[in-house]
Motif scaffolding. Structure first.
Motif, PDB file in Angstrom:
ATOM      1  N   GLU A 186      42.420 -32.276  38.479  1.00  0.00           N
ATOM      2  CA  GLU A 186      43.145 -31.424  37.526  1.00  0.00           C
ATOM      3  C   GLU A 186      43.043 -29.928  37.839  1.00  0.00           C
ATOM      4  N   TYR A 187      42.265 -29.574  38.851  1.00  0.00           N
ATOM      5  CA  TYR A 187      42.157 -28.148  39.217  1.00  0.00           C
ATOM      6  C   TYR A 187      41.978 -28.020  40.724  1.00  0.00           C
ATOM      7  N   ASP A 188      42.397 -26.843  41.243  1.00  0.00           N
ATOM      8  CA  ASP A 188      42.325 -26.586  42.684  1.00  0.00           C
ATOM      9  C   ASP A 188      41.208 -25.612  43.029  1.00  0.00           C
ATOM     10  N   ALA A 189      40.799 -24.841  42.036  1.00  0.00           N
ATOM     11  CA  ALA A 189      39.828 -23.776  42.290  1.00  0.00           C
ATOM     12  C   ALA A 189      39.063 -23.498  41.006  1.00  0.00           C
ATOM     13  N   SER A 201      56.276 -18.587  45.909  1.00  0.00           N
ATOM     14  CA  SER A 201      56.041 -19.426  44.738  1.00  0.00           C
ATOM     15  C   SER A 201      54.810 -20.278  45.005  1.00  0.00           C
ATOM     16  N   GLY A 202      54.312 -20.894  43.954  1.00  0.00           N
ATOM     17  CA  GLY A 202      53.109 -21.715  44.100  1.00  0.00           C
ATOM     18  C   GLY A 202      52.235 -21.543  42.887  1.00  0.00           C
ATOM     19  N   THR A 203      51.381 -22.505  42.661  1.00  0.00           N
ATOM     20  CA  THR A 203      50.470 -22.412  41.524  1.00  0.00           C
ATOM     21  C   THR A 203      49.086 -22.899  41.931  1.00  0.00           C
ATOM     22  N   LEU A 204      48.089 -22.101  41.594  1.00  0.00           N
ATOM     23  CA  LEU A 204      46.704 -22.496  41.793  1.00  0.00           C
ATOM     24  C   LEU A 204      46.155 -22.848  40.412  1.00  0.00           C
ATOM     25  N   ARG A 205      45.710 -24.099  40.271  1.00  0.00           N
ATOM     26  CA  ARG A 205      45.194 -24.549  38.969  1.00  0.00           C
ATOM     27  C   ARG A 205      43.691 -24.265  38.914  1.00  0.00           C
ATOM     28  N   LEU A 206      43.287 -23.575  37.853  1.00  0.00           N
ATOM     29  CA  LEU A 206      41.905 -23.084  37.769  1.00  0.00           C
ATOM     30  C   LEU A 206      41.087 -23.796  36.701  1.00  0.00           C
ATOM     31  N   ALA A 210      38.180 -24.121  45.979  1.00  0.00           N
ATOM     32  CA  ALA A 210      38.015 -22.696  46.240  1.00  0.00           C
ATOM     33  C   ALA A 210      37.296 -22.045  45.055  1.00  0.00           C
ATOM     34  N   ILE A 211      36.545 -20.969  45.349  1.00  0.00           N
ATOM     35  CA  ILE A 211      35.690 -20.363  44.324  1.00  0.00           C
ATOM     36  C   ILE A 211      35.971 -18.870  44.185  1.00  0.00           C
ATOM     37  N   LEU A 212      36.225 -18.461  42.946  1.00  0.00           N
ATOM     38  CA  LEU A 212      36.234 -17.029  42.612  1.00  0.00           C
ATOM     39  C   LEU A 212      35.012 -16.831  41.727  1.00  0.00           C
ATOM     40  N   CYS A 213      33.999 -16.105  42.267  1.00  0.00           N
ATOM     41  CA  CYS A 213      32.697 -16.003  41.591  1.00  0.00           C
ATOM     42  C   CYS A 213      32.485 -14.585  41.080  1.00  0.00           C
ATOM     43  N   GLU A 214      32.119 -14.450  39.812  1.00  0.00           N
ATOM     44  CA  GLU A 214      31.924 -13.106  39.258  1.00  0.00           C
ATOM     45  C   GLU A 214      30.774 -12.376  39.948  1.00  0.00           C
ATOM     46  N   LYS A 215      30.829 -11.048  39.873  1.00  0.00           N
ATOM     47  CA  LYS A 215      29.750 -10.197  40.356  1.00  0.00           C
ATOM     48  C   LYS A 215      28.715 -10.053  39.274  1.00  0.00           C
ATOM     49  N   PRO A 216      27.453  -9.785  39.522  1.00  0.00           N
ATOM     50  CA  PRO A 216      26.864  -9.900  40.863  1.00  0.00           C
ATOM     51  C   PRO A 216      26.800 -11.367  41.262  1.00  0.00           C
TER      52      PRO A 216
END
Lengths: 363, 363
Positions: free
Chosen positions: A88-91, A20-25, A114-120
């Motif tokens: 208000e957000y974690d990533a 369980s857990g939640t990452l707020r984006l 934390a970062i989720l970065c689109e390609k390219p």
């Protein structure tokens, strides 16, 4: 594992450890992909929720705040960079024009997110390198959704287990009618070299067979050749409306690929080995059925269609949940920035190869 | 013509005009292809028969004379060149090592016989040009069996009629385990540059996607890039055990192709256009089912499997009957020597591109 086992487990997550857990984006950039694919995919996810929407104006985000239950705050890019609402957000999910990834990723890193970065990754190799160096203190994952696609992961496993013997050649292609699918606006950023980077096609879609071949082979590109040209007025500022390229990988395997932003939506990836052939049809563009076929030298063929029909949504949900699974548990993420840099260097090499007419090493 | 009409007429001959007639053939070179494919295909044909067998010794041909009812005379190459038994055959099928095509085609022309010459035309561009000039007084057809394959012909028609809009990209590949399929002998002529020409793979099998793409697009190559290498001891004298290449055609279309003599037998050809996609699976190597699929932008898909299961045999029978149909009626043949020369120049360019690491024009 037998092929029957693969059939049964084709949709299993081979990475999930979180219970369980939640990452707020915070969603950075609210274009069609964020609105139509990413936000719904997060809503379908187990471990993520979107809480913040970031765009050039408050209005764009405000619309989402009123529409989507979990989204509570709309920020402008400047407010985001200035560190508003960081509790208000974690990533962050960065889905802006390529040449805006660096400043927003750097700001997210400064806020410890934390970062989720689109390609390219960015518009140029240099800017992508800067992005990696600016974000070294936080998790950085590049959003190669194919790497979280269950059938692509099975394909990679089958190759690693020798199901096709030694890989010899790869055929990949991806075509779409960008002006129909993405936007008919000839002034869109994908056609602006300042915002897109080296070009419009390899950067945006040619990267799919390139990166997916890397992932499936578990190998990296060492040299490339390429041909490309643009013919229609809308593509006058970019060199690669249509393109073909070859890649030699560090295991000796050759890939031959085509890509076009002015062709019927289609895409596939095939690996021919010394002892079998793996073909994934409808690989990249969310088309279904996406089928994985293993053919052995005696002609025996097994075909896996795992029943998914919303592939974009499914791939993005997998990606967000995987990202959350790693970040919440404090584990390193992959594909990371160094992985993404290899594609940036390969794409730069493909453009240089086409421009100079010479084979170019990926360095 | 509707797709339903195509389904119904997929196996129809769109060229047959002869009602009766027989073309008597001398088979020049009695290797595995002649024995296992060509002679049985002629037996299954309507308008051909094999009457003479030519090889290095009388013994090879004598065996065929005793086995095959129509074959009455065995000649050595020297006897054939000297003009023995010229009243026993009307035409020749040349299926020797590449570098022997020129002398036997020239001898056939001297005897006034029509020539069906296997691909590639000869070992080098210069020798192929000499072959064309030495045979200018007789019909010369190059044995591109794919051009007589009913589904390849339908694919060409569909492209010409705009079924995929304007062609944009082509993906082609052909791989086989030559040492298993053709001969395990590492001293075979295909691995001897003197007899094979530029290499072992592009000359022998890479020519299939190259020539079939030309035929289907009705376009010619203008420039190429390529990568190739050999790794196994058996391939030490040739540069192209494995290869990848791109081709730009004179209509702007790009093809990206792979080819290997050390991979699982497989081959396909796909044309992506602005308004549809045509895919022919199991295109080149006699594998079945050979299926032709037309996919439209809305996802609508029509698949044609015309039921043939002996594709090598069927293609060769079509080829011999077509050749006879034209020669007996005194009509010009196609694909002719000038057509074949374009492939020889493209193959030379592909080898030069790989050797120099430069894009090379096909001239």
């Amino acid at each position: 594992m037998s092929v029957d086992d693969y059939l049964e487990s084709a949709r299993d997550r081979d990475w999930e450890e979180l219970e369980s857990g939640t990452l707020r984006l915070a969603m950075i950039g609210l274009g069609w992909w964020t609105r139509k694919q990413a936000i719904p995919a997060v809503e379908a996810s187990e471990f993520c929720e979107t809480t913040v929407a970031v765009s050039s104006t408050h209005e764009s985000g405000a619309e989402l705040v009123s529409e989507r239950e979990s989204i509570e705050t709309a920020l402008t890019y400047d407010e985001f960079v200035d560190g508003e609402a960081t509790d208000e957000y974690d990533a962050v999910y960065v889905c802006t024009p390529n040449a805006r990834h660096l400043p927003y990723a750097a700001a997210a890193a400064e806020h410890g997110k934390a970062i989720l970065c689109e390609k390219p990754m960015e518009a140029t190799v240099e800017r992508a390198e800067e992005l990696v160096s600016e974000t070294e203190d936080v998790p950085l994952m590049i959003a190669y959704r194919m790497q979280m696609d269950p059938l692509v992961r099975r394909m990679r496993e089958l190759v690693a287990e020798g199901a096709v013997g030694d890989p010899v050649t790869v055929q990949g292609h991806i075509e779409q009618q960008m002006l129909d699918v993405v936007s008919g606006d000839p002034d869109q950023w994908r056609l602006d070299p300042e915002l897109a980077g080296y070009g419009a096609t390899i950067m945006d879609i040619g990267i799919y067979p390139l990166n997916t071949a890397r992932f499936v082979l578990d190998a990296d590109p060492v040299s490339v050749t390429a041909q490309m040209h643009s013919e229609d007025e809308a593509f006058r500022d970019v060199p690669d409306q249509h393109a073909a390229f070859t890649v030699q990988f560090d295991d000796g395997t050759y890939a031959a690929c085509t890509s076009s932003q002015h062709g019927t939506s289609s895409g596939s990836l095939r690996v021919v080995g010394t002892d079998g052939v793996l073909t994934l049809e409808n690989t990249f563009l969310g088309q279904s059925p996406q089928t994985l076929t293993l053919t052995k030298p005696n002609g025996e063929t097994v075909e896996i269609d795992d029943g998914r029909r919303d592939l974009f949504g499914d791939q993005m949900t997998e990606e967000f949940d995987y990202f959350a699974d790693r970040v919440v548990r404090g584990e390193s993420v992959a594909p990371d920035g160094e992985h993404g840099l290899v594609d940036m260097r390969a794409i730069a090499a493909i453009h240089e190869a086409a421009e100079t007419g010479a084979e170019v090493s990926v360095e």
